[in-house]
Design a protein around this motif. Structure first.
Motif, PDB file in Angstrom:
ATOM      1  N   SER A  39      51.168  28.062  42.144  1.00 38.31           N
ATOM      2  CA  SER A  39      49.974  27.376  41.641  1.00 38.31           C
ATOM      3  C   SER A  39      48.893  28.428  41.415  1.00 38.31           C
ATOM      4  O   SER A  39      48.959  29.548  41.944  1.00 38.31           O
ATOM      5  CB  SER A  39      49.476  26.336  42.649  1.00 38.31           C
ATOM      6  N   LEU A  40      47.882  28.072  40.646  1.00 39.49           N
ATOM      7  CA  LEU A  40      46.786  29.008  40.411  1.00 39.49           C
ATOM      8  C   LEU A  40      46.074  29.359  41.710  1.00 39.49           C
ATOM      9  O   LEU A  40      45.632  30.499  41.902  1.00 39.49           O
ATOM     10  CB  LEU A  40      45.787  28.407  39.414  1.00 39.49           C
ATOM     11  N   GLU A  41      45.967  28.402  42.613  1.00 40.07           N
ATOM     12  CA  GLU A  41      45.299  28.671  43.888  1.00 40.07           C
ATOM     13  C   GLU A  41      46.026  29.755  44.669  1.00 40.07           C
ATOM     14  O   GLU A  41      45.398  30.592  45.328  1.00 40.07           O
ATOM     15  CB  GLU A  41      45.214  27.380  44.713  1.00 40.07           C
ATOM     16  N   GLU A  42      47.352  29.781  44.575  1.00 37.39           N
ATOM     17  CA  GLU A  42      48.126  30.797  45.293  1.00 37.39           C
ATOM     18  C   GLU A  42      47.970  32.192  44.681  1.00 37.39           C
ATOM     19  O   GLU A  42      48.322  33.187  45.303  1.00 37.39           O
ATOM     20  CB  GLU A  42      49.603  30.405  45.305  1.00 37.39           C
ATOM     21  N   LEU A  43      47.433  32.254  43.446  1.00 29.85           N
ATOM     22  CA  LEU A  43      47.237  33.539  42.783  1.00 29.85           C
ATOM     23  C   LEU A  43      45.811  34.059  42.925  1.00 29.85           C
ATOM     24  O   LEU A  43      45.496  35.148  42.441  1.00 29.85           O
ATOM     25  CB  LEU A  43      47.563  33.403  41.288  1.00 29.85           C
ATOM     26  N   ALA A  44      44.962  33.285  43.614  1.00 27.74           N
ATOM     27  CA  ALA A  44      43.536  33.600  43.659  1.00 27.74           C
ATOM     28  C   ALA A  44      43.242  34.977  44.245  1.00 27.74           C
ATOM     29  O   ALA A  44      42.315  35.661  43.821  1.00 27.74           O
ATOM     30  CB  ALA A  44      42.793  32.529  44.447  1.00 27.74           C
TER      31      ALA A  44
ATOM     32  N   ALA B 187      39.026  25.420  35.381  1.00 24.58           N
ATOM     33  CA  ALA B 187      39.317  23.993  35.571  1.00 24.58           C
ATOM     34  C   ALA B 187      39.873  23.723  36.961  1.00 24.58           C
ATOM     35  O   ALA B 187      39.634  22.648  37.536  1.00 24.58           O
ATOM     36  CB  ALA B 187      40.301  23.512  34.507  1.00 24.58           C
ATOM     37  N   ALA B 188      40.623  24.694  37.507  1.00 23.59           N
ATOM     38  CA  ALA B 188      41.208  24.535  38.838  1.00 23.59           C
ATOM     39  C   ALA B 188      40.213  24.868  39.945  1.00 23.59           C
ATOM     40  O   ALA B 188      40.510  24.683  41.131  1.00 23.59           O
ATOM     41  CB  ALA B 188      42.449  25.417  38.969  1.00 23.59           C
ATOM     42  N   GLY B 189      39.025  25.366  39.579  1.00 26.84           N
ATOM     43  CA  GLY B 189      38.041  25.738  40.584  1.00 26.84           C
ATOM     44  C   GLY B 189      38.455  26.948  41.383  1.00 26.84           C
ATOM     45  O   GLY B 189      38.084  27.093  42.550  1.00 26.84           O
ATOM     46  N   VAL B 190      39.211  27.835  40.749  1.00 28.67           N
ATOM     47  CA  VAL B 190      39.751  29.016  41.435  1.00 28.67           C
ATOM     48  C   VAL B 190      39.176  30.280  40.804  1.00 28.67           C
ATOM     49  O   VAL B 190      39.174  30.424  39.582  1.00 28.67           O
ATOM     50  CB  VAL B 190      41.295  29.051  41.337  1.00 28.67           C
ATOM     51  N   HIS B 191      38.680  31.182  41.627  1.00 26.69           N
ATOM     52  CA  HIS B 191      38.180  32.465  41.138  1.00 26.69           C
ATOM     53  C   HIS B 191      39.314  33.476  41.103  1.00 26.69           C
ATOM     54  O   HIS B 191      40.154  33.522  41.996  1.00 26.69           O
ATOM     55  CB  HIS B 191      37.069  32.985  42.046  1.00 26.69           C
ATOM     56  N   ARG B 192      39.340  34.271  40.059  1.00 29.50           N
ATOM     57  CA  ARG B 192      40.306  35.378  40.009  1.00 29.50           C
ATOM     58  C   ARG B 192      39.577  36.646  39.584  1.00 29.50           C
ATOM     59  O   ARG B 192      38.526  36.590  38.934  1.00 29.50           O
ATOM     60  CB  ARG B 192      41.462  35.097  39.047  1.00 29.50           C
TER      61      ARG B 192
END
Length: 288
Positions: A184-189, A212-217
């Motif tokens: 998931s995108l959260e796991e890539l944060a 959109a996922a509320g995740v910073h990268r």
């Protein structure tokens, strides 16, 4: 004033070098320089400021360049239209290709087109989708392969969908995530990323998905060359989100992992919405 002089001016302006312009125009540098000096005398203005090491176009040169390009394009269009009326396709076909094109085998397509229409000069340009759209609208490019976020279709041009695909995570074979079946995108944060430059269509789709996922990268590296991007990933420096077809045949030292909520992109074939040139229409017909 001759059309050849206009071609020389355009070449020098684009190459920023009399030497490279002469090589491009297949003439000796002295002949090219002589023609441009003769044109400057005729116009009564300097088109270029030059030293032994540097060439820059002047304000007068910029003004001349716009009309020179338009005049040459009009003349070439007139000749190609006349040839097409007689059943022969000629002129120039300018094609734009993004770095991540996967929906079309560009060398194969251009090879078939050349064999079918040998009188057409083919020009291939690399770059980004935004600049290609602008070039098509301006009339300086005939067709282009674009890559855009699913939510942002091209505007101002005709286009048809070539492929729609979801991006995958690309990691080094030794990366801790390499063995995962899905992410998931959260796991890539917390990972460091390599991506295309900020604001380019090749990157926007990923930026929108993380937002959109509320995740910073964190994008640590920016590059336009896909080989460089893959090499940076292979070294374990970063990871990326890329079209799966870029690695469909298998790439040593890399692994791909599907991302459940990852971004998607659409590849389009785009062309002018206003009266395509005969060479462009022939190219489009060949891909129908």
């Amino acid at each position: 004033m001759e059309f050849q002089q206009m071609r020389y001016v355009i070449a020098v302006a684009e190459e920023r070098s009399f030497t490279r312009a002469a090589e491009r125009c297949l003439v000796v540098q002295s002949a090219l320089s002589h023609q441009i000096k003769a044109l400057e005398r005729e116009l009564g203005v300097r088109l270029f400021a030059r030293t032994s090491r540097r060439v820059e176009i002047t304000a007068a040169g910029e003004a001349f360049l716009v009309q020179a390009r338009a005049s040459l394009a009009a003349a070439e269009r007139a000749m190609s239209e006349a040839a097409a009326a007689g059943g022969r396709i000629s002129g120039t076909l300018t094609v734009g290709v993004i770095p991540t094109v996967t929906a079309i085998d560009i060398p194969s397509v251009l090879g078939r087109f050349h064999r079918a229409h040998p009188d057409v000069r083919i020009r291939l340009r690399g770059g980004g989708s935004d600049e290609f759209i602008a070039a098509i609208v301006a009339g300086s490019m005939d067709v282009a392969v674009l890559g855009l976020p699913d939510s942002i279709p091209p505007k101002g041009v005709n286009a048809r969908v070539l492929a729609r695909e979801q991006l995958v995570a690309v990691v080094a074979a030794e990366h801790l995530l390499a063995g995962r079946r899905r992410l998931s995108l959260e796991e890539l944060a917390g990972e460091a990323f390599v991506d295309f430059p900020e604001g380019t269509p090749g990157r926007v789709q990923s930026d929108l998905a993380f937002e959109a996922a509320g995740v910073h990268r964190e994008v640590m590296f920016e590059a336009m060359n896909t080989d460089l991007i893959l090499d940076l990933i292979r070294q374990g420096l970063v990871i990326s989100l890329l079209p799966p077809a870029l690695l469909s045949s298998g790439v040593d030292g890399l692994r791909t992992v599907p991302v459940a909520d990852g971004p998607s992109r659409v590849e389009y074939l785009a062309w002018s919405s206003f009266n395509p040139a005969p060479a462009a229409q022939a190219f489009l017909d060949g891909l129908a």
